[in-house]
Design an enzyme around this catalytic site. Structure first.
Site, mmCIF file in Angstrom:
data_model
loop_
_atom_site.group_PDB
_atom_site.id
_atom_site.type_symbol
_atom_site.label_atom_id
_atom_site.label_comp_id
_atom_site.label_asym_id
_atom_site.label_seq_id
_atom_site.Cartn_x
_atom_site.Cartn_y
_atom_site.Cartn_z
ATOM 1 N N HIS A 52 4.451 1.922 -8.035
ATOM 2 C CA HIS A 52 3.503 0.801 -8.012
ATOM 3 C C HIS A 52 2.621 0.826 -9.267
ATOM 4 O O HIS A 52 2.336 -0.207 -9.861
ATOM 5 C CB HIS A 52 2.573 0.896 -6.791
ATOM 6 N N MET A 103 11.290 6.426 -6.099
ATOM 7 C CA MET A 103 9.965 6.492 -5.458
ATOM 8 C C MET A 103 9.826 5.359 -4.458
ATOM 9 O O MET A 103 10.230 4.227 -4.731
ATOM 10 C CB MET A 103 8.872 6.401 -6.506
ATOM 11 N N ASP A 159 13.824 -2.712 -5.327
ATOM 12 C CA ASP A 159 14.138 -3.746 -4.330
ATOM 13 C C ASP A 159 14.917 -4.871 -5.023
ATOM 14 O O ASP A 159 14.424 -5.988 -5.188
ATOM 15 C CB ASP A 159 12.839 -4.265 -3.711
ATOM 16 N N GLY A 201 0.812 -1.217 0.000
ATOM 17 C CA GLY A 201 0.000 0.000 0.000
ATOM 18 C C GLY A 201 0.840 1.259 0.000
ATOM 19 O O GLY A 201 2.026 1.222 -0.334
#
Ligand code: PAF
Length: 281
Positions: free
Chosen positions: A37, A185, A151, A31
């Site tokens: 995303h 981000m 990541d 979230g």
């Protein structure tokens, strides 16, 4: 967008879709969604008939309980953004749904990924990531799983999980989205002030500087210089700035000019832990 809160209901729905020959793209998240995303959702949409996104702040991957409590939550805004991005399904489970009382944590054999870099500084983190992603994959059984390159080590861990569990799932890694300043981000950026955000862009500047200076031979000092520069401008602490083998993450101090490299960083600014990386070759 259809909202599911129960894993068994979602699973039943998706098994039917798969049987109809519909491909499923899956974007797992915690979230506090941002453009990074949404770029995963777009990539999933371009390659699949159906896109599933999950939002679940996974307690088992936080080695610092304070970090878990402070993790940003913006669920109404997240739902709005997913609907706007034409996401088809949102899976929004409660903690008991993912970790029921009878859940016994598995141990995943991650080798040196668990002791290097993030593995070293966040003990247990990748076991927690594997636990939740394994649970989510078993429910969604996507055709393609979409992850962000920010990541980098997590992508390697999940690639290994897919292999360990022999899941017939493709992995698609989407390049890091950045602010105009270059700052990667991240949901954690919400915890930074405007001033800190400007300062945080120095991580990316440092990584690019390392890339520009890279030459075969001894390369250790490049990281030391960037570490010193970040501390000088007010970063609290640097966990690592490391030039590593892009395939194994083993640190490389002397470069042969051929091995594929990645430079990775983890640093604290105003108590917020930020990570970033760029491929060097
Ligand atoms: O990258 C994340 O947001 C999380 O680690 C993930 C993959 C959703 C698992 O909780």
């Amino acid at each position: 967008m259809i909202l599911f809160k129960k894993g068994d209901e979602l699973k039943k729905y998706l098994i039917k879709k798969t049987a109809e020959g519909i491909s499923i793209g899956f974007v797992p998240t915690m979230g506090a969604l941002h453009e990074g995303h949404l770029s995963l959702v777009r990539a999933a949409k371009e390659r699949n008939r159906l896109v599933v996104c999950s939002i679940f702040v996974n307690p088992s991957q936080f080695n610092d309980p304070q970090d878990y409590l402070q993790y940003p939550k913006t669920i109404d805004q997240d739902i709005f953004l997913l609907e706007k991005s034409a996401c088809d399904i949102l899976f929004l489970p409660e903690v008991q749904e993912i970790y029921p009382q009878n859940y016994t944590p598995l141990h995943y054999e991650l080798g040196s990924l668990e002791t290097l870099l993030e593995g070293k500084y966040r003990p247990g983190h990748f076991q927690g990531v594997c636990q939740v992603v394994d649970r989510l994959l078993a429910i969604v059984m996507p055709t393609i799983l979409f992850l962000g390159q920010k990541d980098y080590q997590q992508c390697m861990v999940i690639e290994r999980l897919i292999r360990l569990k022999q899941y017939a799932i493709q992995l698609y890694i989407v390049p890091t989205m950045r602010e105009t300043s270059g700052l990667a981000m991240s949901s954690r950026n919400l915890r930074l002030t405007e001033q800190d955000r400007a300062k945080a862009a120095a991580i990316y500047t440092g990584l690019k500087h390392i890339k520009s200076q890279l030459q075969p031979g001894n390369i250790e000092s490049l990281c030391n210089q960037v570490t010193a520069d970040l501390l000088e401008i007010g970063f609290d602490k640097i966990d690592y700035i490391s030039i590593a083998n892009a395939k194994t993450l083993e640190p490389i101090d002397v470069w042969d000019g051929e091995t594929a490299l990645v430079v990775l960083a983890a640093a604290f600014l105003s108590g917020v832990r930020l990570i970033d990386n760029i491929p060097l070759t």
